[in-house]
Design a protein around this motif. Structure first.
Motif, PDB file in Angstrom:
ATOM      1  N   ARG A  46       8.684  -7.971   4.864  1.00 51.64           N
ATOM      2  CA  ARG A  46       8.423  -6.738   5.617  1.00 51.64           C
ATOM      3  C   ARG A  46       9.549  -6.486   6.617  1.00 51.64           C
ATOM      4  O   ARG A  46      10.029  -5.363   6.777  1.00 51.64           O
ATOM      5  CB  ARG A  46       7.066  -6.854   6.326  1.00 51.64           C
ATOM      6  CG  ARG A  46       6.487  -5.538   6.800  1.00 51.64           C
ATOM      7  CD  ARG A  46       5.003  -5.641   7.069  1.00 51.64           C
ATOM      8  NE  ARG A  46       4.632  -6.822   7.830  1.00 51.64           N
ATOM      9  CZ  ARG A  46       3.883  -7.829   7.350  1.00 51.64           C
ATOM     10  NH1 ARG A  46       3.428  -7.804   6.122  1.00 51.64           N
ATOM     11  NH2 ARG A  46       3.596  -8.871   8.108  1.00 51.64           N
ATOM     12  N   TYR A  99       1.874  -3.860  -5.059  1.00 50.13           N
ATOM     13  CA  TYR A  99       2.578  -3.468  -3.834  1.00 50.13           C
ATOM     14  C   TYR A  99       3.779  -2.600  -4.205  1.00 50.13           C
ATOM     15  O   TYR A  99       4.505  -2.914  -5.148  1.00 50.13           O
ATOM     16  CB  TYR A  99       3.068  -4.699  -3.067  1.00 50.13           C
ATOM     17  CG  TYR A  99       1.949  -5.615  -2.635  1.00 50.13           C
ATOM     18  CD1 TYR A  99       1.212  -5.346  -1.488  1.00 50.13           C
ATOM     19  CD2 TYR A  99       1.624  -6.748  -3.378  1.00 50.13           C
ATOM     20  CE1 TYR A  99       0.174  -6.181  -1.088  1.00 50.13           C
ATOM     21  CE2 TYR A  99       0.594  -7.586  -2.982  1.00 50.13           C
ATOM     22  CZ  TYR A  99      -0.129  -7.295  -1.845  1.00 50.13           C
ATOM     23  OH  TYR A  99      -1.154  -8.122  -1.468  1.00 50.13           O
ATOM     24  N   SER A 101       5.583 -12.800   3.251  1.00 49.17           N
ATOM     25  CA  SER A 101       5.323 -11.356   3.356  1.00 49.17           C
ATOM     26  C   SER A 101       5.891 -10.793   4.652  1.00 49.17           C
ATOM     27  O   SER A 101       6.441  -9.681   4.675  1.00 49.17           O
ATOM     28  CB  SER A 101       3.818 -11.078   3.270  1.00 49.17           C
ATOM     29  OG  SER A 101       3.343 -11.413   1.979  1.00 49.17           O
ATOM     30  N   HIS A 124       4.671  -6.830  -7.386  1.00 47.65           N
ATOM     31  CA  HIS A 124       5.532  -6.025  -6.523  1.00 47.65           C
ATOM     32  C   HIS A 124       6.338  -5.106  -7.429  1.00 47.65           C
ATOM     33  O   HIS A 124       7.072  -5.582  -8.302  1.00 47.65           O
ATOM     34  CB  HIS A 124       6.427  -6.922  -5.678  1.00 47.65           C
ATOM     35  CG  HIS A 124       5.648  -7.951  -4.918  1.00 47.65           C
ATOM     36  ND1 HIS A 124       5.355  -7.828  -3.581  1.00 47.65           N
ATOM     37  CD2 HIS A 124       5.034  -9.079  -5.340  1.00 47.65           C
ATOM     38  CE1 HIS A 124       4.612  -8.843  -3.209  1.00 47.65           C
ATOM     39  NE2 HIS A 124       4.398  -9.626  -4.247  1.00 47.65           N
ATOM     40  N   ARG A 165       0.913 -13.476  -4.727  1.00 47.73           N
ATOM     41  CA  ARG A 165       0.370 -12.422  -3.850  1.00 47.73           C
ATOM     42  C   ARG A 165      -0.039 -11.188  -4.641  1.00 47.73           C
ATOM     43  O   ARG A 165      -0.837 -10.386  -4.176  1.00 47.73           O
ATOM     44  CB  ARG A 165       1.424 -12.022  -2.805  1.00 47.73           C
ATOM     45  CG  ARG A 165       1.821 -13.148  -1.868  1.00 47.73           C
ATOM     46  CD  ARG A 165       3.018 -12.770  -1.032  1.00 47.73           C
ATOM     47  NE  ARG A 165       4.197 -12.516  -1.862  1.00 47.73           N
ATOM     48  CZ  ARG A 165       5.303 -11.918  -1.447  1.00 47.73           C
ATOM     49  NH1 ARG A 165       5.387 -11.475  -0.208  1.00 47.73           N
ATOM     50  NH2 ARG A 165       6.321 -11.752  -2.267  1.00 47.73           N
ATOM     51  N   TRP A 212       2.480 -17.962   2.212  1.00 42.99           N
ATOM     52  CA  TRP A 212       2.588 -16.617   1.633  1.00 42.99           C
ATOM     53  C   TRP A 212       2.643 -15.566   2.724  1.00 42.99           C
ATOM     54  O   TRP A 212       3.346 -14.558   2.594  1.00 42.99           O
ATOM     55  CB  TRP A 212       1.440 -16.353   0.660  1.00 42.99           C
ATOM     56  CG  TRP A 212       1.512 -17.223  -0.557  1.00 42.99           C
ATOM     57  CD1 TRP A 212       0.652 -18.207  -0.931  1.00 42.99           C
ATOM     58  CD2 TRP A 212       2.540 -17.200  -1.559  1.00 42.99           C
ATOM     59  NE1 TRP A 212       1.070 -18.810  -2.089  1.00 42.99           N
ATOM     60  CE2 TRP A 212       2.220 -18.215  -2.502  1.00 42.99           C
ATOM     61  CE3 TRP A 212       3.694 -16.454  -1.752  1.00 42.99           C
ATOM     62  CZ2 TRP A 212       3.018 -18.471  -3.618  1.00 42.99           C
ATOM     63  CZ3 TRP A 212       4.487 -16.706  -2.868  1.00 42.99           C
ATOM     64  CH2 TRP A 212       4.153 -17.698  -3.782  1.00 42.99           C
TER      65      TRP A 212
END
Ligand code: SF4
Length: 375
Positions: free
Chosen positions: A232, A58, A228, A165, A162, A224
């Motif tokens: 965001r 990500y 997220s 990042h 996840r 999770w």
């Protein structure tokens, strides 16, 4: 640009083997005998982490176009760069073929008590430039076989369940330029590995950690998806306000996270008057750039796992905003002119030098964890 060497004495004596910080596997550190001076090229507290197959990466969309523009800042910072044994062979082969010209011999500084995979550090010239920087050609003379630490800069990774990042250290001028060049909204997007050919990436390994709690005083773990969504929301609404009443205290939290014997200079005197005379009029013109920097500080925050979850991540982002405001004031005072693009770029670079490369990330996330705590 304000060179690092213009910072007050004492700010450059950075030990490579910063032993504060994250838990996890093997540290990317060297014994102090090899660490003459200079900050770390990698993020303080980073480890090398195995990249699992088919993992999702990500990114923030404005970081995704990153490609080295050979500014040379990381090659002239005086950082002690560890060299892996495998690279020594390739570099020696290049020198033997006369492909790599040398101005300093020997090019490798060796010593005892090294990690198994490290042969030594790159030699520096008298001006603290890497021996291979502009050694007969522009940029890095060993680009194809440069050490892993060089290849990883300026990437800063967070591994959790996840995925990976990826954010960037804006000490790199190219990373900072991306904050100015992007147009359009900010988004978290999927992207490639920052180094597609390597299986070990530098970063914080939280891949076996549970998700953080909803808040420090609420013991329920987030899902999770909730994490997220929180991330965001922080990224999309990121911004950096004008000077705040507690900026000095937050700035001192960052300074207190710098492990001794290092130090970072105090905030300039007359902060308020510098702010209102030289910064406040220009601040709204850089709204978009400031929002992108704030988003980069909210995204992939190590404080999620090193501190008390989302509260710690939010607090670390507040510290970053205060650091940027105060480094802007320092730039304006040093150069004696109002904030402009160049001075804001300098301030962003210096802010990440402090936040990413000098400060211990665990102490940033949990002030009580640090030996220098004055908070
Ligand atoms: S090896 Fe190359 S990339 Fe690494 S510091 Fe030296 S000149 Fe820069």
């Amino acid at each position: 640009m304000l060179p690092v060497s213009n910072l007050p004495a004492g700010t450059l004596s950075y030990p490579l083997d910063c032993e504060h910080g994250s838990s996890g596997s093997r540290r990317n550190s060297l014994p102090s005998e090899l660490t003459a001076s200079g900050p770390r090229a990698g993020a303080c507290g980073a480890n090398y982490v195995n990249v699992k197959p088919r993992v999702t990466f990500y990114w923030l969309n404005f970081h995704l176009p990153y490609a080295c523009r050979h500014s040379g800042l990381c090659c002239t910072a005086g950082w002690p760069i560890p060299v892996e044994h495998a690279r020594v062979t390739a570099i020696e082969a290049g020198i033997a073929r006369d492909v790599i010209p040398l101005q300093v011999v020997p090019w490798l500084v060796t010593g005892s008590n090294l990690p198994d995979d490290v042969a030594g550090t790159l030699a520096l010239r008298d001006n603290a430039h890497c021996v291979f920087f502009e050694a007969g050609r522009p940029g890095c003379a060993i680009h194809g076989v440069k050490p892993a630490s060089c290849a990883h800069f300026p990437f800063v990774c967070l591994f959790d369940q996840r995925g990976v990042h990826v954010t960037l250290s804006h000490y790199c001028p190219t990373s900072t330029a991306l904050l100015f060049e992007h147009t359009g909204p900010i988004a978290i997007v999927e992207g490639p590995s920052p180094l597609p050919d390597v299986t070990m990436l530098e970063g914080l390994d939280a891949s076996e950690a549970l998700p953080p709690t909803v808040a420090a005083d609420k013991p329920r773990l987030m899902s999770w998806d909730e994490l997220s969504a929180w991330e965001r929301d922080r990224v999309l609404n990121a911004k950096i306000d004008e000077l705040q009443g507690d900026d000095g205290a937050l700035f001192d939290r960052a300074r207190a996270a710098v492990p001794a014997p290092l130090s970072w200079p105090e905030a300039p005197d007359h902060l308020e008057s510098i702010w209102f005379a030289m910064i406040a009029p220009a601040w709204p013109h850089f709204d978009d750039v400031l929002s992108r920097y704030a988003a980069a500080k909210a995204f992939a925050s190590w404080s999620l796992y090193l501190g008390e979850g989302v509260d710690a991540a939010a607090e670390t982002a507040r510290i970053a905003a205060a650091v940027l405001r105060i480094e802007c004031a320092r730039q304006c005072r040093v150069f004696g002119r109002p904030l402009d693009r160049e001075l804001l770029s300098n301030a962003i670079e210096q802010s990440d030098l402090l936040l990413v490369h000098y400060a211990d990330p665990e102490t940033l996330a949990r002030p009580e964890a640090g030996p220098n705590n004055t908070a």
